[in-house]
Design a protein around this motif. Structure first.
Motif, PDB file in Angstrom:
ATOM      1  N   ALA A  61      37.822  24.690   4.677  1.00 53.21           N
ATOM      2  CA  ALA A  61      36.407  25.087   4.695  1.00 53.21           C
ATOM      3  C   ALA A  61      36.271  26.601   4.859  1.00 53.21           C
ATOM      4  CB  ALA A  61      35.667  24.354   5.806  1.00 53.21           C
ATOM      5  N   SER A  62      37.097  27.208   5.696  1.00 52.46           N
ATOM      6  CA  SER A  62      37.066  28.666   5.872  1.00 52.46           C
ATOM      7  C   SER A  62      37.463  29.374   4.590  1.00 52.46           C
ATOM      8  CB  SER A  62      38.014  29.093   6.997  1.00 52.46           C
ATOM      9  OG  SER A  62      37.569  28.601   8.233  1.00 52.46           O
ATOM     10  N   LYS A  63      38.471  28.863   3.905  1.00 52.54           N
ATOM     11  CA  LYS A  63      38.901  29.462   2.634  1.00 52.54           C
ATOM     12  C   LYS A  63      37.813  29.319   1.569  1.00 52.54           C
ATOM     13  CE  LYS A  63      43.739  29.984   2.648  1.00 52.54           C
ATOM     14  NZ  LYS A  63      43.687  31.402   2.513  1.00 52.54           N
ATOM     15  N   ILE A  64      37.144  28.180   1.559  1.00 57.02           N
ATOM     16  CA  ILE A  64      36.090  27.944   0.576  1.00 57.02           C
ATOM     17  C   ILE A  64      34.969  28.961   0.736  1.00 57.02           C
ATOM     18  CG2 ILE A  64      34.246  26.323  -0.071  1.00 57.02           C
ATOM     19  CD1 ILE A  64      36.312  24.070   0.526  1.00 57.02           C
ATOM     20  N   ARG A  65      34.644  29.303   1.958  1.00 51.21           N
ATOM     21  CA  ARG A  65      33.580  30.276   2.202  1.00 51.21           C
ATOM     22  C   ARG A  65      33.904  31.625   1.563  1.00 51.21           C
ATOM     23  NH1 ARG A  65      32.823  27.032   6.761  1.00 51.21           N
ATOM     24  NH2 ARG A  65      34.333  27.997   8.141  1.00 51.21           N
ATOM     25  N   LYS A  66      35.191  31.925   1.403  1.00 51.67           N
ATOM     26  CA  LYS A  66      35.609  33.213   0.836  1.00 51.67           C
ATOM     27  C   LYS A  66      35.644  33.196  -0.689  1.00 51.67           C
ATOM     28  CE  LYS A  66      38.207  34.260   4.945  1.00 51.67           C
ATOM     29  NZ  LYS A  66      39.500  34.209   5.577  1.00 51.67           N
ATOM     30  N   SER A  67      35.796  32.036  -1.294  1.00 55.21           N
ATOM     31  CA  SER A  67      35.824  31.956  -2.765  1.00 55.21           C
ATOM     32  C   SER A  67      35.223  30.626  -3.219  1.00 55.21           C
ATOM     33  CB  SER A  67      37.242  32.143  -3.298  1.00 55.21           C
ATOM     34  OG  SER A  67      38.133  31.243  -2.712  1.00 55.21           O
ATOM     35  N   ARG A  68      33.942  30.483  -2.984  1.00 50.56           N
ATOM     36  CA  ARG A  68      33.223  29.232  -3.268  1.00 50.56           C
ATOM     37  C   ARG A  68      33.348  28.780  -4.721  1.00 50.56           C
ATOM     38  NH1 ARG A  68      29.766  27.793   0.879  1.00 50.56           N
ATOM     39  NH2 ARG A  68      29.230  29.512   2.250  1.00 50.56           N
ATOM     40  N   ARG A  69      33.217  29.694  -5.638  1.00 49.20           N
ATOM     41  CA  ARG A  69      33.196  29.332  -7.054  1.00 49.20           C
ATOM     42  C   ARG A  69      34.491  28.643  -7.485  1.00 49.20           C
ATOM     43  NH1 ARG A  69      32.354  33.478 -11.975  1.00 49.20           N
ATOM     44  NH2 ARG A  69      31.867  31.936 -13.547  1.00 49.20           N
ATOM     45  N   PHE A  70      35.633  29.241  -7.115  1.00 47.72           N
ATOM     46  CA  PHE A  70      36.927  28.655  -7.457  1.00 47.72           C
ATOM     47  C   PHE A  70      37.043  27.250  -6.889  1.00 47.72           C
ATOM     48  CE2 PHE A  70      41.133  27.456  -6.004  1.00 47.72           C
ATOM     49  CZ  PHE A  70      41.831  27.451  -7.194  1.00 47.72           C
ATOM     50  N   TRP A  71      36.798  27.088  -5.598  1.00 47.51           N
ATOM     51  CA  TRP A  71      37.003  25.797  -4.945  1.00 47.51           C
ATOM     52  C   TRP A  71      36.025  24.756  -5.458  1.00 47.51           C
ATOM     53  CZ3 TRP A  71      41.308  24.505  -2.813  1.00 47.51           C
ATOM     54  CH2 TRP A  71      42.148  25.519  -2.349  1.00 47.51           C
ATOM     55  N   ALA A  72      34.782  25.160  -5.748  1.00 48.69           N
ATOM     56  CA  ALA A  72      33.806  24.210  -6.281  1.00 48.69           C
ATOM     57  C   ALA A  72      34.262  23.662  -7.627  1.00 48.69           C
ATOM     58  CB  ALA A  72      32.446  24.881  -6.412  1.00 48.69           C
ATOM     59  N   GLU A  73      34.897  24.504  -8.431  1.00 47.68           N
ATOM     60  CA  GLU A  73      35.319  24.082  -9.763  1.00 47.68           C
ATOM     61  C   GLU A  73      36.676  23.388  -9.776  1.00 47.68           C
ATOM     62  OE1 GLU A  73      35.772  25.905 -14.272  1.00 47.68           O
ATOM     63  OE2 GLU A  73      34.788  27.081 -12.713  1.00 47.68           O
ATOM     64  N   TYR A  74      37.629  23.879  -8.971  1.00 48.25           N
ATOM     65  CA  TYR A  74      39.006  23.406  -9.079  1.00 48.25           C
ATOM     66  C   TYR A  74      39.559  22.728  -7.824  1.00 48.25           C
ATOM     67  CZ  TYR A  74      38.861  26.615 -13.025  1.00 48.25           C
ATOM     68  OH  TYR A  74      38.507  27.256 -14.183  1.00 48.25           O
ATOM     69  N   GLY A  75      38.817  22.674  -6.752  1.00 49.58           N
ATOM     70  CA  GLY A  75      39.359  22.225  -5.481  1.00 49.58           C
ATOM     71  C   GLY A  75      39.387  20.742  -5.219  1.00 49.58           C
ATOM     72  N   ALA A  76      38.932  19.926  -6.159  1.00 51.36           N
ATOM     73  CA  ALA A  76      38.892  18.473  -5.967  1.00 51.36           C
ATOM     74  C   ALA A  76      38.307  18.137  -4.596  1.00 51.36           C
ATOM     75  CB  ALA A  76      40.286  17.864  -6.144  1.00 51.36           C
ATOM     76  N   LEU A  77      37.196  18.771  -4.283  1.00 48.65           N
ATOM     77  CA  LEU A  77      36.595  18.660  -2.945  1.00 48.65           C
ATOM     78  C   LEU A  77      36.051  17.269  -2.638  1.00 48.65           C
ATOM     79  CD1 LEU A  77      34.871  22.140  -2.704  1.00 48.65           C
ATOM     80  CD2 LEU A  77      37.107  21.430  -1.828  1.00 48.65           C
ATOM     81  N   ASP A  78      35.887  16.437  -3.658  1.00 46.46           N
ATOM     82  CA  ASP A  78      35.455  15.062  -3.417  1.00 46.46           C
ATOM     83  C   ASP A  78      36.602  14.201  -2.887  1.00 46.46           C
ATOM     84  OD1 ASP A  78      36.677  15.376  -5.957  1.00 46.46           O
ATOM     85  OD2 ASP A  78      35.841  13.456  -6.619  1.00 46.46           O
ATOM     86  N   GLU A  79      37.822  14.738  -2.891  1.00 41.46           N
ATOM     87  CA  GLU A  79      38.999  13.994  -2.451  1.00 41.46           C
ATOM     88  C   GLU A  79      39.477  14.373  -1.049  1.00 41.46           C
ATOM     89  OE1 GLU A  79      40.807  13.825  -6.994  1.00 41.46           O
ATOM     90  OE2 GLU A  79      42.058  14.602  -5.371  1.00 41.46           O
ATOM     91  N   ILE A  80      38.807  15.316  -0.404  1.00 35.00           N
ATOM     92  CA  ILE A  80      39.296  15.853   0.860  1.00 35.00           C
ATOM     93  C   ILE A  80      38.112  16.290   1.723  1.00 35.00           C
ATOM     94  CG2 ILE A  80      39.533  18.254   0.054  1.00 35.00           C
ATOM     95  CD1 ILE A  80      42.337  18.178   1.498  1.00 35.00           C
ATOM     96  N   ASP A  81      38.313  16.365   3.028  1.00 36.25           N
ATOM     97  CA  ASP A  81      37.299  16.919   3.926  1.00 36.25           C
ATOM     98  C   ASP A  81      37.764  18.318   4.306  1.00 36.25           C
ATOM     99  OD1 ASP A  81      35.640  17.722   5.990  1.00 36.25           O
ATOM    100  OD2 ASP A  81      35.652  15.768   6.984  1.00 36.25           O
ATOM    101  N   PRO A  82      37.179  19.365   3.741  1.00 38.11           N
ATOM    102  CA  PRO A  82      37.636  20.730   3.997  1.00 38.11           C
ATOM    103  C   PRO A  82      37.640  21.132   5.477  1.00 38.11           C
ATOM    104  CG  PRO A  82      36.194  20.698   2.097  1.00 38.11           C
ATOM    105  CD  PRO A  82      36.113  19.331   2.736  1.00 38.11           C
ATOM    106  N   GLU A  83      36.756  20.525   6.272  1.00 35.85           N
ATOM    107  CA  GLU A  83      36.716  20.833   7.713  1.00 35.85           C
ATOM    108  C   GLU A  83      37.917  20.248   8.445  1.00 35.85           C
ATOM    109  OE1 GLU A  83      34.693  22.840   9.276  1.00 35.85           O
ATOM    110  OE2 GLU A  83      33.165  23.130   7.732  1.00 35.85           O
TER     111      GLU A  83
END
Length: 141
Positions: A61-83
């Motif tokens: 979650a901390s890393k996502i705050r620094k580069s939201r666009r990349f993680w939103a597109e490529y981070g498979a965030l529906d498969e993990i809890d960033p926190e």
């Protein structure tokens, strides 16, 4: 603790013994890798390098705050809890393939996941059932 998540005992031991990179020694991994290529391949087929992050570790979650666009597109965030994902490394310069401790299933001995890239996009896959297995696979100590 790192970002509020307890570091597994095996990782704490490697840090305390000096076998895990520190802020001062981390960049040396680019010249002298801490794991052999065949061990990295066993952990993540097709990857050719490994970079272990020094503490203090950050949540995804901390890393996502620094580069939201990349993680939103490529981070498979529906498969993990960033926190609940603590980033402990990646597969080297330019890989964009994070290695995390996933605290969702087992907060005391979290499995190690890696972001894997494929033809159908990126997905989180289990690299090791816990940190102890991760360290053994890479022969870290």
């Amino acid at each position: 603790m790192s970002d509020g998540l307890a570091v597994p005992p095996g990782l704490s031991s490697l840090i305390e013994s000096g076998l895990w990179p520190t802020i001062d020694s981390a960049h040396a991994q680019n010249l002298r890798p801490l794991a052999a290529l065949e061990d990295i391949d066993r952990l993540a087929p097709s990857e050719t390098s490994l970079f272990l992050y020094p503490p203090p570790f950050q949540t995804l979650a901390s890393k996502i705050r620094k580069s939201r666009r990349f993680w939103a597109e490529y981070g498979a965030l529906d498969e993990i809890d960033p926190e609940l994902a603590l980033v402990i490394g990646d597969f080297g310069l330019g890989s964009d393939a994070a290695i995390v401790l996933d605290y969702r299933r087992n907060p005391s001995e979290p499995p190690v996941l890696r972001l894997a890239w494929g033809h159908d996009g990126s997905h989180w896959v289990e690299a090791a059932s816990d940190f102890g297995e991760f360290a053994r696979l890479l022969r870290l100590g």
